[in-house]
Scaffold this motif. Structure first.
Motif, PDB file in Angstrom:
ATOM      1  N   CYS A  25       0.816  -1.221   0.000  1.00 26.03           N
ATOM      2  CA  CYS A  25       0.000   0.000   0.000  1.00 26.03           C
ATOM      3  C   CYS A  25       0.846   1.266   0.000  1.00 26.03           C
ATOM      4  O   CYS A  25       0.319   2.370  -0.135  1.00 26.03           O
ATOM      5  N   ALA A  61      -3.021  -3.848   5.284  1.00 26.79           N
ATOM      6  CA  ALA A  61      -3.463  -2.991   4.174  1.00 26.79           C
ATOM      7  C   ALA A  61      -4.071  -1.696   4.690  1.00 26.79           C
ATOM      8  O   ALA A  61      -3.800  -0.609   4.168  1.00 26.79           O
ATOM      9  N   ASP A  65      -2.660   2.033   3.974  1.00 27.06           N
ATOM     10  CA  ASP A  65      -3.485   3.108   3.399  1.00 27.06           C
ATOM     11  C   ASP A  65      -3.385   4.371   4.234  1.00 27.06           C
ATOM     12  O   ASP A  65      -3.245   5.479   3.712  1.00 27.06           O
ATOM     13  N   ARG A 112      -8.580  -0.109  -4.393  1.00 35.02           N
ATOM     14  CA  ARG A 112      -8.090  -1.095  -3.431  1.00 35.02           C
ATOM     15  C   ARG A 112      -7.940  -2.459  -4.084  1.00 35.02           C
ATOM     16  O   ARG A 112      -7.078  -3.232  -3.699  1.00 35.02           O
ATOM     17  N   PRO A 120      -1.737   2.646  -4.122  1.00 32.30           N
ATOM     18  CA  PRO A 120      -0.811   3.421  -3.295  1.00 32.30           C
ATOM     19  C   PRO A 120      -0.773   4.904  -3.674  1.00 32.30           C
ATOM     20  O   PRO A 120      -0.646   5.767  -2.805  1.00 32.30           O
ATOM     21  N   ASN A 123      -3.826   6.692  -2.353  1.00 38.99           N
ATOM     22  CA  ASN A 123      -3.656   7.047  -0.939  1.00 38.99           C
ATOM     23  C   ASN A 123      -2.963   8.401  -0.810  1.00 38.99           C
ATOM     24  O   ASN A 123      -3.409   9.277  -0.070  1.00 38.99           O
ATOM     25  N   GLU A 144     -10.413  -2.800   0.816  1.00 32.23           N
ATOM     26  CA  GLU A 144      -9.404  -3.750   1.302  1.00 32.23           C
ATOM     27  C   GLU A 144     -10.053  -5.073   1.705  1.00 32.23           C
ATOM     28  O   GLU A 144      -9.476  -6.148   1.492  1.00 32.23           O
TER      29      GLU A 144
END
Length: 199
Positions: A25, A61, A65, A112, A120, A123, A144
């Protein structure tokens, strides 16, 4: 690297799985989906228990995040400068930022698991764009859960042939992504046609 990771997973189990999903992530090159697939197979053979496997993958995960969101929120200017030196990552970040800004929470959900290479960067983009934290967290957690459920479930189902499980995941997600793009384009064309009809 993959064989080494799987040996660690077999030896240490859930902590390695949590670290793997956490690292993925943050855009670190680790095979998190394959690790979850393998962990699911270990559950099927009785070497690991389902609840700790699913829980650790999900927790890793979720924490990854949150770390990405916090980095984006605190380092927006640094991100722009740093990514400018890496054109491939800059393109992914730009796509993720545009997708996140257009789609908001549902965009976070889809990055996700369905469009996971963007995850990633979504995020970071969500943090840099000041997307509401609670909205980000709730949509991210739902996405997730889908990601973990999908890959651990496929590992359980295809424990005798993980290569086939990986192929099913790849083709299934590819089909869903293509279907999603088709629906989006169809709706966009429909709206454009209605606008053109309006005097």
């Amino acid at each position: 690297m993959t064989d080494w990771l799987f040996e660690l997973l077999a030896a240490y189990g859930v902590p390695v799985l949590a670290l793997t999903t956490f690292a993925s992530c943050l855009a670190l090159p680790v095979p998190a989906s394959l690790a979850m697939l393998t962990a699911g197979a270990f559950v099927a053979t009785g070497d690991l228990a389902l609840a700790p496997v699913a829980g650790s993958a999900f927790a890793g995960a979720l924490l990854g995040d949150q770390a990405g969101y916090a980095l984006g929120k605190r380092g927006g200017t640094w991100l722009d400068t740093s990514l400018a030196q890496r054109p491939k990552r800059e393109r992914l970040f730009t796509r993720a930022r545009d997708f996140t800004q257009r789609r908001g929470g549902p965009g976070i959900f889809l990055t996700r698991w369905l469009f996971s290479p963007l995850g990633p960067y979504a995020n970071l983009a969500a943090g840099a764009g000041r997307l509401n934290w609670l909205k980000f967290t709730l949509w991210g957690a739902a996405g997730e859960a889908a990601w973990v459920g999908l890959y651990v479930g496929l590992g359980l189902t295809f424990s005798d042939d993980l290569a086939l499980g990986a192929q099913v995941a790849s083709q299934g997600l590819g089909f869903l992504a293509a279907l999603g793009v088709t629906v989006f384009l169809g709706l966009w064309l429909l709206r454009a046609a209605r606008r053109n009809r309006t005097p």
